[in-house]
Every structure is written in C-alpha cells, then in structure tokens.
Write an enzyme that holds these catalytic residues in place. Structure first.
Site, PDB file in Angstrom:
ATOM      1  N   ASP A  36       0.840  -1.191   0.000  1.00 24.38           N
ATOM      2  CA  ASP A  36       0.000   0.000   0.000  1.00 24.38           C
ATOM      3  C   ASP A  36       0.885   1.255   0.000  1.00 24.38           C
ATOM      4  OD1 ASP A  36      -2.058   1.742   0.316  1.00 24.38           O
ATOM      5  OD2 ASP A  36      -2.777   0.938   2.219  1.00 24.38           O
ATOM      6  N   ASP A  37       0.840   2.039  -1.085  1.00 21.10           N
ATOM      7  CA  ASP A  37       1.638   3.283  -1.173  1.00 21.10           C
ATOM      8  C   ASP A  37       3.142   3.015  -1.329  1.00 21.10           C
ATOM      9  OD1 ASP A  37      -0.557   4.932  -0.838  1.00 21.10           O
ATOM     10  OD2 ASP A  37       0.052   5.735   1.102  1.00 21.10           O
ATOM     11  N   CYS A  72      -5.333   4.839  -3.687  1.00 19.38           N
ATOM     12  CA  CYS A  72      -5.634   3.469  -3.243  1.00 19.38           C
ATOM     13  C   CYS A  72      -6.891   2.873  -3.856  1.00 19.38           C
ATOM     14  CB  CYS A  72      -5.789   3.398  -1.724  1.00 19.38           C
ATOM     15  SG  CYS A  72      -4.392   4.028  -0.792  1.00 19.38           S
ATOM     16  N   ASP A 307      -0.296  -0.484  -4.873  1.00 14.37           N
ATOM     17  CA  ASP A 307      -1.461   0.161  -5.494  1.00 14.37           C
ATOM     18  C   ASP A 307      -1.153   1.528  -6.106  1.00 14.37           C
ATOM     19  OD1 ASP A 307      -1.120   1.376  -3.031  1.00 14.37           O
ATOM     20  OD2 ASP A 307      -3.169   1.018  -2.322  1.00 14.37           O
ATOM     21  N   ASN A 308      -0.135   2.192  -5.590  1.00 15.43           N
ATOM     22  CA  ASN A 308       0.301   3.468  -6.190  1.00 15.43           C
ATOM     23  C   ASN A 308       1.679   3.793  -5.635  1.00 15.43           C
ATOM     24  OD1 ASN A 308      -2.228   4.409  -4.097  1.00 15.43           O
ATOM     25  ND2 ASN A 308      -0.187   5.173  -3.608  1.00 15.43           N
TER      26      ASN A 308
END
Ligand SMILES: *[C@@H]1O[C@H](CO)[C@@H](O)[C@H](O)[C@H]1NC(C)=O
Ligand SMILES: *[C@@H]1O[C@H](CO)[C@@H](O)[C@H](O)[C@H]1NC(C)=O
Ligand SMILES: *[C@@H]1O[C@H](CO)[C@@H](O)[C@H](O)[C@H]1NC(C)=O
Ligand SMILES: *[C@@H]1O[C@H](CO)[C@@H](O)[C@H](O)[C@H]1NC(C)=O
Ligand SMILES: *[C@@H]1O[C@H](CO)[C@@H](O)[C@H](O)[C@H]1NC(C)=O
Ligand SMILES: *[C@@H]1O[C@H](CO)[C@@H](O)[C@H](O)[C@H]1NC(C)=O
Ligand SMILES: *[C@@H]1O[C@H](CO)[C@@H](O)[C@H](O)[C@H]1NC(C)=O
Ligand SMILES: *[C@@H]1O[C@H](CO)[C@@H](O)[C@H](O)[C@H]1NC(C)=O
Ligand SMILES: *[C@@H]1O[C@H](CO)[C@@H](O)[C@H](O)[C@H]1NC(C)=O
Ligand SMILES: *[C@@H]1O[C@H](CO)[C@@H](O)[C@H](O)[C@H]1NC(C)=O
Ligand SMILES: *[C@@H]1O[C@H](CO)[C@@H](O)[C@H](O)[C@H]1NC(C)=O
Length: 525
Positions: A36-37, A72, A307-308
């Site tokens: 995540d991130d 997200c 996700d990013n």
C-alpha cells in the site's frame, strides 16, 4: 482462529494426492502480494532485500509498471476488475465515489478476477488484508459483507492500520488491540496466510491475495525495527524541494523552499515507511519458504506490487500520492513462476489493469469472456513476446479530492482543497482532476496530460530528455505531437475492453494518419 483443520480429510487427501494429483496436469497456484503506497522511484524497494532475492532475482522485474489511477481505492478497483476507472466507476476513496459502495458491489464486485477464478476456473481463493478503503462501512453492508469470489476472507475494516483494528473473518468481526505478539497486522497476515497454505484443499489450485497496509500511514514499525534506518533521509533527487512553476495550479501553490519542519516531517515519514517494510520482507520470506517446504513453490506464480507510488518532497509537496508524475504512477512489479526465467528485467509498459488478465490467463481462463481493459503479460514473462507485439501507451485517470468547507487548521486556503498537511501544503484539490497518456515506445518516451480545471491546463514531458519531469514543454512542442496525443487521450478516455488495447500514436506496427484518427487505425506498410 480463522480456519479449522479438517482432520477427517487429511489422511485420505494426502493418499489420493500422491496417487493421482502429482501425475495429472494441475493449474498453477497464484499468490499476489499487494503493498500500500509503495513507490519504486524513490528507493521504496531498498529495504526489501529478501523480496528482491526471492521474487525479483528468481523471476522478472518490470521497470515500467504503471497504475491507472495513483490513489488506493481507484487503483485497487482497477486491479480487481482489470478496468480503467472510467469503466469501473470507483473515482475516489469515499463511498460517494464508489469506494466499496453498494453500486460497486452490485455492478462490479461479482465480476472481479478472483470471482471468475473461484466460480469458473476451479480455484480456491484466499484474501487477507486491506481491501477497498471503505470496506466494512455500515452503509455498505458492514463487515458481514464478504465480497463474492473468496473462499476464505480476512478483510481489514476501512483504511490502513497496524494495531487497534477490526477484521472481518469470513463475515464475523474480530477486534484486535495493540500487543505486538498477537496483533501486529503485517505479522498476523503472514500467519493467517501460512495457516491457509496448511489447511487448504490439495485437490484444487489456489489463489491468495495478501494485502498488507504497509508502508501506508500511520507507519507503525514492529518493535524490533523501530531503530532501523535512523540516519536515512528522503532522496534529494533533482525535483526535491523544487518549485513546479510551470505546472498545474495545485503544484504552483506549494511553498518553496519547504519549511524546515516539513522537511523534518517528511524525512521522519520516509524512515518510518522503510521500517514497516522490514515486516513485509519477513512476510514474503515466510510465504515463499512455506511454499518451498510444501513442495509447491515450483508450481506457484508469485506477484509483488503496490497500489500506487509515493512522493516525499518532490516539487515541494511534502508527502502523498495523487499526482501524475512518475513517482506516484509507477509501482514495483516483480513476478516469479513456472516458465519464468530468473533474473530478467523488462522495460515493457505493463499496468495494474493487466494483473487480472494475466492471472486469469495463467489459470487457463478464456479472456474473451471478460470485459477487461488490460492484457495478459504472461507471454512477456515466458519470453514468447517482445516489444514489437506489446502496447506502447497507457491511460492514467485521476479525479481530484477536495472538501466543501475550508479546513479549520488552514482557513485561508478556502474550500476545494484537501490533504493540507503538514504546514498547510495541500496535496489535492477538486481541480487536480486530469487524464494523461503515458507513451513508452522505442521512438518516444512521452507524457501528455489535460486538466479539468479553469485553465484547461496541459502538461507535456519528454522523458527521454527530462526523466525527472522538470520542464513542461506543452508550449514549445510541435503542434503535430500535441494533436496526436490529444486524440489518443480522447480515444482512451472513452475506450472499453478491446478498444483500450488498440495501438498507440507511436506504435511502430501502425502508421499514424490524422484523417482516420476517430474511425480506425491503418496498418503501416
Ligand atoms: C458509481 O457506480 C455506479 C454503477 O457503476 C454508477 O452508475 C455511478 O455513476 C457511479 N458513481 C460515480 C460518482 O461515478
Ligand atoms: C490502541 O488503543 C489503546 C486503547 O484505546 C490506546 O491506548 C493505544 O494507544 C492504541 N495504540 C495504537 C498503536 O493505536
Ligand atoms: C505470528 O506467528 C508467530 C509464530 O507462530 C507468533 O510468534 C506471533 O506472535 C504471531 N503474530 C501475530 C500477530 O499473530
Ligand atoms: C541509530 O541506531 C543506532 C543503533 O541502533 C544507535 O547506536 C544510534 O544512536 C541511533 N542514532 C540516532 C540518531 O538515533
Ligand atoms: C532551516 O534549516 C537550514 C538548513 O539546515 C538552516 O540553515 C536554517 O537556519 C533553518 N531555518 C530555521 C528557521 O530553523
Ligand atoms: C541473479 O543475478 C545475481 C546477480 O548477478 C546473482 O547473484 C544471482 O545468483 C542470480 N540468480 C539466479 C537465480 O540466477
Ligand atoms: C479471442 O478473440 C480473438 C479476437 O477476436 C481471437 O483471435 C482469439 O482466437 C479468441 N481466443 C479464444 C481463446 O477464443
Ligand atoms: C519480435 O518477435 C517477432 C515475432 O516473434 C519477431 O518476428 C521479431 O523479429 C522480434 N523482434 C525483435 C526486436 O526481437
Ligand atoms: C468523491 O466523489 C464523489 C462523487 O463525485 C463526490 O461527491 C465527493 O465529493 C468526492 N469526495 C472527495 C473527498 O472529493
Ligand atoms: C482550483 O481550485 C481552487 C480551490 O477551489 C481555486 O482557488 C483555483 O482558482 C482553481 N484553479 C484552477 C486553475 O481551476
Ligand atoms: C525528446 O527528447 C529526445 C532527446 O533530446 C529527442 O531526440 C526527441 O526528439 C524528443 N521528442 C519529442 C517528441 O520532442
């Protein structure tokens, strides 16, 4: 205890498996680890040394993996559906923006790739971790809602946490406190993943999606990692603390130079992010080792991605994602698996919308039966396809988040902006709404973006000459290039399934003909 051992079956299963299972052709198992991130541009993979060895060196590393939206919930929806945001309609992180909303559940959730794997490809499926940011919201069915497609479900309620969280264990709430040994979420996700491997059926292939919230805020490290990287600072790359004077409105509002407190804050956040990743590295190692011990590693594909991306100080934005630049839209992607030769690196443009199609392809599912916008990159990984047969451009869509009322902590900024933290530097605004074509072709490395704001702002970068995107060349580049990119952008913004996979403006397979831009693409001679 989320799973119960089915002892009655154990002996028979093992016997039957050794008699028939090992002989017959079996679909491969698939593991997707979704962080995540996690950025790739600012060294996000540095702390993950075991992951790089166990997945990257054992398989293929993609250096141009992009996300369809650098936030997200829209990105996770693209992963699950294989679609661009304009086709899955999850536009921001709120229920109103379709993040885990009833409308999403009704229109998209039943057609995600895990749902197809389970219902139509004979897979047992396991989920553990962060799903969509609003998952578990009382207006969207609460934690009793178990999304279709999952045989075993351990879903985190709402957004990223490390302690003091609630899980939905197959639809039942399970509350956790703040004791490292029983609650640290990254470790718990590793534990339930190993439990699943131990207790699953051996007669069906499996798909696992393990989704640790690290390195998302609140960046809580495991106790043994709390002092690590204590002298590390965010990289001072050429765009660090630079004023983006020729960029869109939001970027122009950032303060340059950043305040010392902002710099201290972002450096501390950078260290904390890396510390949380050490537990992710342990999780990856434990899953790979367990598959090895179970003699299942050779028949298992393992994907590792995010996700990013994330920024820390670039263009004087202290920290977040949501921007169109490489640091936010590019993610790590490493894959190992049967028929993937070790130690490969690929520059080909792959994306989060391709994960579903690729995984379905591995499972032998006919992709023509889906409406996905992405493509399977399995042929690239297996060395059956080179750059002359693959896409050369990709659409990035982002819907800026804002607030109707001005933030009491930063009242002078007024309404329309959001994430104004620290020191009232805003990371988002309603008019940070844009769409871009990112081209990565042998003859061009370009980005073209249009904003939905009062200025109808345009940003263009030639990454061959300017890899850090320091100079917006929208006003100086040839008109023909602008027209080509503008038309391609319009086409992609309204594309669906097959039309999203048509060749880009710089694709050497096809000749560009402006007169035919809206009708069809003609084969070059
Ligand atoms: C939410 O999804 C539904 C169903 O796809 C769609 O009709 C609606 O327009 C979406 N809402 C937004 C804000 O895009
Ligand atoms: C968890 O909740 C307890 C009780 O409310 C609180 O004292 C503690 O600070 C919280 N810990 C974390 C890491 O959130
Ligand atoms: C995970 O499992 C290990 C080994 O069994 C155990 O020591 C640890 O306390 C567990 N952690 C959590 C958060 O469940
Ligand atoms: C960093 O950690 C090391 C060892 O853990 C310790 O000796 C050192 O004092 C720490 N430095 C700072 C600035 O906290
Ligand atoms: C900010 O940091 C710089 C460099 O470390 C230092 O020269 C300057 O005095 C600091 N400014 C303030 C207001 O503390
Ligand atoms: C991959 O390359 C590295 C560095 O060249 C080497 O140390 C390693 O043994 C290679 N791994 C495999 C599986 O070939
Ligand atoms: C899927 O559709 C394409 C294009 O229509 C066709 O060439 C291909 O053979 C189809 N694949 C299968 C498995 O039917
Ligand atoms: C790419 O693959 C095609 C078809 O297999 C082949 O004809 C072509 O020579 C290859 N091109 C390169 C650059 O390897
Ligand atoms: C999310 O999108 C919805 C639908 O367009 C909008 O009403 C809402 O204000 C957006 N939320 C934020 C935080 O921007
Ligand atoms: C963007 O939105 C802000 C906040 O509402 C507004 O002040 C600004 O003028 C807008 N800029 C553009 C270029 O639309
Ligand atoms: C991008 O920059 C490279 C290197 O300077 C140059 O050769 C190329 O023509 C530029 N592309 C465009 C479209 O301007």
């Amino acid at each position: 205890m989320p799973f119960r051992l089915r002892l009655s079956c154990l002996f028979i299963c093992v016997t039957l498996w050794t008699t028939f299972g090992a002989e017959s052709h079996r679909s491969p198992n698939i593991v997707l680890i979704l962080t995540d991130d996690l950025d790739v541009a600012n060294g996000g993979l540095t702390p993950l040394s075991k992951t790089k060895k166990l997945i990257g060196e054992a398989g293929i590393t993609f250096t141009n993996a992009l996300v369809a939206s650098p936030l997200c919930c829209p990105s996770r929806a693209s992963i699950l559906t294989g679609k661009y945001p304009h086709n899955h309609h999850v536009i921001n992180n709120t229920l109103e923006g379709n993040c885990s909303s009833k409308a999403w559940q009704k229109s998209q959730e039943g057609r995600t790739f895990p749902a197809l794997l389970k219902a139509q490809a004979g897979y047992q499926t396991f989920f553990a971790g962060k799903y969509l940011n609003q998952y578990g919201h009382s207006e969207a069915g609460g934690v009793e809602h178990v999304p279709p497609g999952w045989s075993y479900w351990v879903g985190l309620e709402k957004n990223s946490k490390y302690y003091n969280y609630t899980l939905s264990v197959n639809g039942k709430a399970q509350k956790h406190g703040a004791d490292y040994g029983s609650d640290y979420l990254t470790d718990l996700l590793a534990n339930v993943s190993l439990d699943f491997l131990q207790q699953k059926s051996n007669f069906q292939p499996f798909f696992m999606l393990v989704s640790p919230p690290a390195p998302h805020s609140p960046w809580t490290a495991a106790p043994q990692y709390q002092d690590r990287f204590n002298t590390t600072k965010a990289p001072r790359d050429p765009s660090f603390n630079l004023h983006g004077k020729d960029k869109h409105w939001l970027i122009r509002q950032a303060k340059t130079p950043m305040t010392n407190s902002s710099i201290q804050f972002l450096d501390e956040a950078f260290r904390k992010r890396w510390r949380t990743l050490l537990s992710v590295d342990d999780l990856v190692e434990r899953i790979v080792k367990r598959l090895e011990v179970r003699a299942e590693l050779d028949n298992t594909f393992i994907f590792f991605t995010s996700d990013n991306g994330y920024h820390t100080g670039q263009f004087s934005l202290p920290l977040d994602k949501r921007q169109l630049y490489e640091f936010d839209i590019k993610v790590p992607l490493m894959v190992r698996g049967p028929n993937i030769k070790p130690n490969q690196t690929s520059q080909m443009l792959v994306a989060n919308v391709d994960l579903g199609p690729t995984i379905l392809d591995i499972a032998g599912f006919d992709l023509n039966q889906t409406q996905m916008d992405g493509s399977s990159f399995l042929p690239i990984m297996e060395g059956r396809m080179n750059s002359s047969g693959w896409r050369t451009d990709f659409l990035v869509e982002y819907e800026g988040e804002g607030s109707e009322v001005s933030d009491p902590a930063c009242p002078l900024l007024g309404p329309g902006v959001s994430e104004c933290f620290p020191d009232c530097v805003c990371e988002d605004s309603y008019n940070n709404t844009y769409a871009c074509v990112r081209t990565i072709a042998p003859s061009a490395d370009l980005q073209y973006c249009e904003f939905d704001d009062n200025e109808v702002f345009v940003e263009v970068y030639n990454l061959t000459a300017d890899p850090f995107q320091l100079t917006n060349i929208a006003k100086t580049i040839e008109q023909e290039v602008l027209e080509k990119m503008n038309h391609r952008l319009m086409m992609l913004q309204s594309c669906s399934a097959h039309s999203c996979r048509t060749p880009g403006a710089y694709d050497t397979r096809f000749k560009f003909d402006p007169r035919q831009m809206f009708s069809s693409w003609t084969l070059g001679t």
